[in-house]
Design a protein around this motif. Structure first.
Motif, short mmCIF file in Angstrom:
data_model
loop_
_atom_site.label_atom_id
_atom_site.label_comp_id
_atom_site.label_asym_id
_atom_site.label_seq_id
_atom_site.Cartn_x
_atom_site.Cartn_y
_atom_site.Cartn_z
N TRP A 109 0.84 -1.20 0.00
CA TRP A 109 0.00 0.00 0.00
C TRP A 109 0.88 1.25 0.00
N MET A 110 1.94 1.24 0.80
CA MET A 110 2.85 2.39 0.83
C MET A 110 3.53 2.57 -0.52
N MET A 111 3.91 1.47 -1.15
CA MET A 111 4.55 1.53 -2.46
C MET A 111 3.57 2.08 -3.50
N MET A 112 2.32 1.67 -3.41
CA MET A 112 1.31 2.17 -4.35
C MET A 112 1.13 3.67 -4.19
N GLY A 113 1.05 4.13 -2.94
CA GLY A 113 0.90 5.57 -2.70
C GLY A 113 2.10 6.36 -3.21
N ALA A 114 3.30 5.85 -2.96
CA ALA A 114 4.51 6.53 -3.43
C ALA A 114 4.56 6.54 -4.97
N SER A 115 4.18 5.43 -5.58
CA SER A 115 4.15 5.36 -7.04
C SER A 115 3.14 6.34 -7.62
N MET A 116 1.98 6.41 -7.00
CA MET A 116 0.93 7.32 -7.48
C MET A 116 1.40 8.77 -7.37
N ALA A 117 2.03 9.11 -6.25
CA ALA A 117 2.53 10.47 -6.08
C ALA A 117 3.61 10.78 -7.11
N ALA A 118 4.53 9.85 -7.32
CA ALA A 118 5.61 10.07 -8.29
C ALA A 118 5.08 10.22 -9.71
N VAL A 119 4.16 9.37 -10.10
CA VAL A 119 3.59 9.44 -11.45
C VAL A 119 2.82 10.75 -11.63
N SER A 120 2.02 11.12 -10.65
CA SER A 120 1.24 12.35 -10.75
C SER A 120 2.15 13.58 -10.85
N LEU A 121 3.18 13.62 -10.00
CA LEU A 121 4.11 14.76 -10.04
C LEU A 121 4.88 14.79 -11.35
N TYR A 122 5.32 13.65 -11.82
CA TYR A 122 6.05 13.60 -13.09
C TYR A 122 5.17 14.09 -14.24
N ARG A 123 3.96 13.61 -14.31
CA ARG A 123 3.08 14.00 -15.42
C ARG A 123 2.72 15.47 -15.35
N LYS A 124 2.57 15.99 -14.14
CA LYS A 124 2.28 17.43 -13.99
C LYS A 124 3.49 18.24 -14.48
N TRP A 125 4.69 17.79 -14.11
CA TRP A 125 5.91 18.47 -14.53
C TRP A 125 6.08 18.35 -16.06
N ALA A 126 5.82 17.18 -16.61
CA ALA A 126 6.01 16.95 -18.06
C ALA A 126 5.01 17.74 -18.89
N ASP A 127 3.86 18.05 -18.34
CA ASP A 127 2.83 18.79 -19.08
C ASP A 127 3.10 20.30 -19.14
N ARG A 128 4.10 20.76 -18.41
CA ARG A 128 4.38 22.20 -18.39
C ARG A 128 4.81 22.71 -19.71
#
Length: 128
Positions: A109-128
């Motif tokens: 569960w912790m890994m899933m949360g960390a993965s979700m945060a990383a993916v969301s932050l990366y995609r937000k950064w990549a969309d800039r």
């Protein structure tokens, strides 16, 4: 205006479900752990899942409220985070056979949360 109303409704529902989860978790730990083994103890220790079920309900309701673009983005983020979590946990399964310490299922569960945060932050950064 609609997006703010949807976000607020999601936040209120999620925090309510989280509060139910936390209260039931503390009660289960406090009263369930000292109980003698048996079906009643198992039932008491599983009661926090009521709050978890409310969180799932909240998420499903949120998916129904958001627009198609947001829904697709969110589901894509979840899919990629799930794939990352599967890869890491599967790899660690091999490491356990090599002698690494066994981990609790809570670590997934912790890994899933960390993965979700990383993916969301990366995609937000990549969309800039």
């Amino acid at each position: 205006m609609h997006e703010k109303r949807v976000a607020r409704a999601y936040f209120v529902e999620l925090m309510t479900a989280l509060l139910v989860y936390i209260v039931l978790l503390f009660a289960a730990i406090r009263y369930g752990r000292p109980m003698p083994e048996g079906w009643l103890r198992t039932l008491v220790l599983a009661t926090p899942m009521i709050g978890f079920g409310l969180m799932i309900r909240t998420f499903v309701r949120h998916l129904a409220r958001i627009d198609e673009y947001q829904r697709i983005r969110l589901l894509e983020n979840i899919a990629v985070a799930t794939a990352i979590t599967l890869a890491v946990t599967f790899t660690y399964g091999f490491m356990e056979t090599a002698g690494f310490e066994k981990l609790s299922m809570f670590s997934v569960w912790m890994m899933m949360g960390a993965s979700m945060a990383a993916v969301s932050l990366y995609r937000k950064w990549a969309d800039r």
